[in-house]
Design a protein around this motif. Structure first.
Motif, PDB file in Angstrom:
ATOM      1  N   CYS A 217       0.884  -1.283  -0.135  1.00  0.00           N
ATOM      2  CA  CYS A 217      -0.006   0.120   0.095  1.00  0.00           C
ATOM      3  C   CYS A 217       0.599   1.381  -0.213  1.00  0.00           C
ATOM      4  CB  CYS A 217      -0.867  -0.105   1.270  1.00  0.00           C
ATOM      5  SG  CYS A 217      -2.121  -1.399   1.149  1.00  0.00           S
ATOM      6  N   MET A 218       0.318   2.381  -0.355  1.00  0.00           N
ATOM      7  CA  MET A 218       0.863   3.838  -0.261  1.00  0.00           C
ATOM      8  C   MET A 218       0.141   4.711   0.479  1.00  0.00           C
ATOM      9  SD  MET A 218       2.134   6.203  -3.381  1.00  0.00           S
ATOM     10  CE  MET A 218       3.474   5.185  -3.920  1.00  0.00           C
ATOM     11  N   ALA A 219       0.495   5.311   1.345  1.00  0.00           N
ATOM     12  CA  ALA A 219      -0.308   6.297   2.205  1.00  0.00           C
ATOM     13  C   ALA A 219       0.567   7.699   2.553  1.00  0.00           C
ATOM     14  CB  ALA A 219      -0.195   5.569   3.693  1.00  0.00           C
ATOM     15  N   ILE A 220      -0.237   8.546   2.253  1.00  0.00           N
ATOM     16  CA  ILE A 220       0.436   9.808   2.261  1.00  0.00           C
ATOM     17  C   ILE A 220      -0.498  10.812   2.987  1.00  0.00           C
ATOM     18  CG2 ILE A 220       1.018  12.153   0.838  1.00  0.00           C
ATOM     19  CD1 ILE A 220       1.460  10.047  -1.424  1.00  0.00           C
ATOM     20  N   LEU A 229      -1.933   8.790  11.487  1.00  0.00           N
ATOM     21  CA  LEU A 229      -1.445   7.445  11.568  1.00  0.00           C
ATOM     22  C   LEU A 229      -1.577   6.586  10.377  1.00  0.00           C
ATOM     23  CD1 LEU A 229      -2.654   6.606  15.069  1.00  0.00           C
ATOM     24  CD2 LEU A 229      -0.297   6.747  14.554  1.00  0.00           C
ATOM     25  N   PHE A 230      -0.797   5.526   9.928  1.00  0.00           N
ATOM     26  CA  PHE A 230      -1.046   4.591   8.757  1.00  0.00           C
ATOM     27  C   PHE A 230      -1.825   3.646   9.483  1.00  0.00           C
ATOM     28  CE2 PHE A 230       0.757   1.071   6.136  1.00  0.00           C
ATOM     29  CZ  PHE A 230      -0.316   1.038   5.083  1.00  0.00           C
ATOM     30  N   ILE A 231      -1.189   2.943  10.385  1.00  0.00           N
ATOM     31  CA  ILE A 231      -1.835   1.761  11.212  1.00  0.00           C
ATOM     32  C   ILE A 231      -2.058   2.081  12.695  1.00  0.00           C
ATOM     33  CG2 ILE A 231      -1.919  -0.706  11.675  1.00  0.00           C
ATOM     34  CD1 ILE A 231      -0.551  -1.335   9.271  1.00  0.00           C
ATOM     35  N   ASP A 232      -3.061   2.037  13.316  1.00  0.00           N
ATOM     36  CA  ASP A 232      -3.407   1.933  14.813  1.00  0.00           C
ATOM     37  C   ASP A 232      -3.891   0.873  15.144  1.00  0.00           C
ATOM     38  OD1 ASP A 232      -3.785   2.958  17.242  1.00  0.00           O
ATOM     39  OD2 ASP A 232      -5.408   4.325  16.595  1.00  0.00           O
ATOM     40  N   MET A 233      -3.008   0.145  16.167  1.00  0.00           N
ATOM     41  CA  MET A 233      -3.440  -1.243  16.512  1.00  0.00           C
ATOM     42  C   MET A 233      -3.857  -1.168  18.092  1.00  0.00           C
ATOM     43  SD  MET A 233      -0.542  -3.902  15.129  1.00  0.00           S
ATOM     44  CE  MET A 233      -1.561  -5.273  15.647  1.00  0.00           C
ATOM     45  N   ALA A 237      -6.225  -6.501  18.974  1.00  0.00           N
ATOM     46  CA  ALA A 237      -5.572  -6.891  17.506  1.00  0.00           C
ATOM     47  C   ALA A 237      -4.413  -7.937  17.858  1.00  0.00           C
ATOM     48  CB  ALA A 237      -5.224  -5.715  16.882  1.00  0.00           C
ATOM     49  N   PHE A 238      -4.768  -9.235  17.175  1.00  0.00           N
ATOM     50  CA  PHE A 238      -3.933 -10.369  16.936  1.00  0.00           C
ATOM     51  C   PHE A 238      -3.272 -10.573  15.736  1.00  0.00           C
ATOM     52  CE2 PHE A 238      -2.658 -14.725  16.609  1.00  0.00           C
ATOM     53  CZ  PHE A 238      -1.901 -14.893  17.852  1.00  0.00           C
ATOM     54  N   LYS A 239      -2.270 -10.432  15.674  1.00  0.00           N
ATOM     55  CA  LYS A 239      -1.451 -10.933  14.276  1.00  0.00           C
ATOM     56  C   LYS A 239      -1.570 -10.051  13.436  1.00  0.00           C
ATOM     57  CE  LYS A 239       1.890 -13.475  13.114  1.00  0.00           C
ATOM     58  NZ  LYS A 239       3.064 -13.911  14.026  1.00  0.00           N
ATOM     59  N   LEU A 240      -0.534  -9.151  13.159  1.00  0.00           N
ATOM     60  CA  LEU A 240      -0.297  -8.110  12.110  1.00  0.00           C
ATOM     61  C   LEU A 240       0.867  -8.743  11.238  1.00  0.00           C
ATOM     62  CD1 LEU A 240      -1.166  -5.564  10.153  1.00  0.00           C
ATOM     63  CD2 LEU A 240       0.230  -4.405  11.715  1.00  0.00           C
ATOM     64  N   ILE A 241       0.638  -8.757   9.728  1.00  0.00           N
ATOM     65  CA  ILE A 241       1.723  -8.891   8.849  1.00  0.00           C
ATOM     66  C   ILE A 241       1.871  -7.502   8.099  1.00  0.00           C
ATOM     67  CG2 ILE A 241       2.582 -10.373   7.007  1.00  0.00           C
ATOM     68  CD1 ILE A 241       2.242 -11.825   9.365  1.00  0.00           C
ATOM     69  N   TYR A 242       2.961  -6.992   7.943  1.00  0.00           N
ATOM     70  CA  TYR A 242       3.061  -5.618   7.247  1.00  0.00           C
ATOM     71  C   TYR A 242       4.253  -5.833   6.239  1.00  0.00           C
ATOM     72  CZ  TYR A 242       4.074  -0.552   7.509  1.00  0.00           C
ATOM     73  OH  TYR A 242       4.263   0.819   7.052  1.00  0.00           O
ATOM     74  N   SER A 243       4.025  -5.569   5.207  1.00  0.00           N
ATOM     75  CA  SER A 243       4.906  -6.157   4.017  1.00  0.00           C
ATOM     76  C   SER A 243       4.705  -4.910   3.128  1.00  0.00           C
ATOM     77  CB  SER A 243       4.515  -7.245   3.520  1.00  0.00           C
ATOM     78  OG  SER A 243       5.310  -7.831   2.508  1.00  0.00           O
ATOM     79  N   HIS A 244       6.026  -4.336   2.716  1.00  0.00           N
ATOM     80  CA  HIS A 244       6.237  -3.640   1.638  1.00  0.00           C
ATOM     81  C   HIS A 244       5.297  -2.558   1.384  1.00  0.00           C
ATOM     82  CE1 HIS A 244       9.085  -6.670   0.485  1.00  0.00           C
ATOM     83  NE2 HIS A 244       8.325  -7.552   0.669  1.00  0.00           N
ATOM     84  N   ASN A 245       5.114  -1.672   2.376  1.00  0.00           N
ATOM     85  CA  ASN A 245       4.315  -0.500   2.302  1.00  0.00           C
ATOM     86  C   ASN A 245       5.149   0.892   2.270  1.00  0.00           C
ATOM     87  OD1 ASN A 245       1.537  -1.631   2.849  1.00  0.00           O
ATOM     88  ND2 ASN A 245       2.617  -2.635   4.599  1.00  0.00           N
ATOM     89  N   TYR A 246       4.746   1.676   1.371  1.00  0.00           N
ATOM     90  CA  TYR A 246       5.178   3.076   1.159  1.00  0.00           C
ATOM     91  C   TYR A 246       4.597   4.324   2.319  1.00  0.00           C
ATOM     92  CZ  TYR A 246       7.123   7.477  -0.452  1.00  0.00           C
ATOM     93  OH  TYR A 246       7.457   8.848  -0.498  1.00  0.00           O
ATOM     94  N   THR A 251       2.856   7.973  10.882  1.00  0.00           N
ATOM     95  CA  THR A 251       3.458   7.065  11.854  1.00  0.00           C
ATOM     96  C   THR A 251       2.587   5.768  12.328  1.00  0.00           C
ATOM     97  OG1 THR A 251       2.464   8.106  13.869  1.00  0.00           O
ATOM     98  CG2 THR A 251       4.583   8.775  13.085  1.00  0.00           C
ATOM     99  N   ASN A 252       3.051   4.974  12.830  1.00  0.00           N
ATOM    100  CA  ASN A 252       2.403   3.645  13.079  1.00  0.00           C
ATOM    101  C   ASN A 252       2.166   3.501  14.716  1.00  0.00           C
ATOM    102  OD1 ASN A 252       1.836   2.308  10.687  1.00  0.00           O
ATOM    103  ND2 ASN A 252       3.911   2.111  10.296  1.00  0.00           N
ATOM    104  N   ASN A 253       1.099   2.962  14.845  1.00  0.00           N
ATOM    105  CA  ASN A 253       1.042   2.583  16.496  1.00  0.00           C
ATOM    106  C   ASN A 253       0.708   1.146  16.471  1.00  0.00           C
ATOM    107  OD1 ASN A 253       0.641   2.637  19.288  1.00  0.00           O
ATOM    108  ND2 ASN A 253      -1.631   3.219  19.112  1.00  0.00           N
ATOM    109  N   LEU A 254       1.834   0.440  16.832  1.00  0.00           N
ATOM    110  CA  LEU A 254       1.656  -1.026  16.500  1.00  0.00           C
ATOM    111  C   LEU A 254       1.520  -1.808  17.801  1.00  0.00           C
ATOM    112  CD1 LEU A 254       4.184  -1.704  13.638  1.00  0.00           C
ATOM    113  CD2 LEU A 254       1.687  -1.095  13.481  1.00  0.00           C
ATOM    114  N   PHE A 255       1.062  -2.733  18.033  1.00  0.00           N
ATOM    115  CA  PHE A 255       0.924  -3.516  19.397  1.00  0.00           C
ATOM    116  C   PHE A 255       1.653  -4.832  18.948  1.00  0.00           C
ATOM    117  CE2 PHE A 255      -1.330  -6.902  21.911  1.00  0.00           C
ATOM    118  CZ  PHE A 255      -0.824  -6.533  23.190  1.00  0.00           C
ATOM    119  N   PHE A 256       3.049  -4.874  19.769  1.00  0.00           N
ATOM    120  CA  PHE A 256       3.662  -6.087  19.183  1.00  0.00           C
ATOM    121  C   PHE A 256       3.540  -7.197  20.236  1.00  0.00           C
ATOM    122  CE2 PHE A 256       5.982  -2.856  17.176  1.00  0.00           C
ATOM    123  CZ  PHE A 256       6.610  -3.375  15.908  1.00  0.00           C
TER     124      PHE A 256
END
Length: 266
Positions: A217-220, A229-233, A237-246, A251-256
């Protein structure tokens, strides 16, 4: 109510007063489910009564259908599926409704709105697409999803399994472009692929969910500030795969998670 048939209504304008007639067009009902291929194409449906009331097109236990090249304006729900499945919604314009397209169970909670493909067209409503009732296998492809409200979302996947959003364009959604899950209801197996976001606040908010993949994905940032925010978890939220995004100026708020394994970044 439409029986199984094909209606080509190009150039036709249907004026409906939702204040007195709550449903402009209904396809199928509880006593007469439809299992034969059918289609409704080309009509422009306007609510000329109180804006934000009624349903433009109700699909009730009707299956193997096509809605194509429709325009639906000023209703509570532009298109509302209750327990219909195997539907194609193509190149429709759903504007200035409270909800553009809602997928849900029928009133008895027996049938779900499964196997929908929404492709092309423009949806600009307070909430563009709302997927509920544990709907399965919904594909949203190459749709312009814009102009939702401050409390709404471009797409809300509230209670669903296996939803794919790909090659869609999101713009001027002041709250959330895509909302996944809810406070109590869960979305499972959501894939977001090759979408373009002009972000006002949050592109993707992930609440109660199991497995989300965001890829290519592309997000501006389009709000002129640096708080988007691009992603706000959330912690639900269980299990996020984040791959090849521009991502640009977001920023991202990710729950690891406690073990750091809840998010995989390629």
């Amino acid at each position: 109510m439409l029986k199984p048939l094909h209606i080509y209504a190009y150039g036709a304008i249907l004026h409906a007063n939702a204040s007195s007639t709550s449903i402009a067009v209904q396809i199928g009902d509880k006593e007469h489910p439809i299992f034969s291929p059918h289609s409704f194409k080309g009509a422009k449906i306007l609510n000329v009564g109180e804006k934000g009331e009624g349903i433009g097109v109700l699909l009730y236990d009707s299956h193997f259908g096509v809605l194509e090249d429709l325009e639906v304006w000023f209703f509570n729900f532009a298109v509302y599926s209750k327990g219909s499945w195997d539907y194609n919604v193509r190149n429709c314009i759903l504007r200035v409704n409270k909800v553009g397209l809602k997928l849900d169970q029928d009133d008895e909670g027996v049938n779900r709105s499964n196997h929908f493909r929404i492709s092309g067209g423009y949806i600009g409503c307070e909430t563009g697409i709302h997927i509920a009732g544990k709907s399965e296998n919904v594909i949203i492809e190459a749709v312009n999803i814009c102009d939702s409200s401050d409390l709404g979302a471009g797409v809300w996947i509230e209670h669903a399994e296996h939803t794919i959003i790909k090659e869609c364009y999101f713009e001027n959604n002041p709250n959330i472009d895509i909302r996944i899950g809810g406070e109590a209801s869960q979305a499972t197996a959501t894939q977001i692929e090759e979408c373009y976001f002009l972000v006002k606040k949050t592109a993707i908010k992930i609440e109660k969910s199991y497995y989300t993949r965001v890829e290519g994905c592309m997000a501006i940032n389009s709000c002129g500030e640096n708080f988007g925010l691009f992603i706000d978890m959330t912690e639900k939220a269980f299990k996020l795969i984040y791959s090849h995004n521009y991502v640009q100026n977001l920023t991202n708020n990710l729950f690891f998670g406690s073990d750091g394994m809840n998010v995989e970044i390629d």
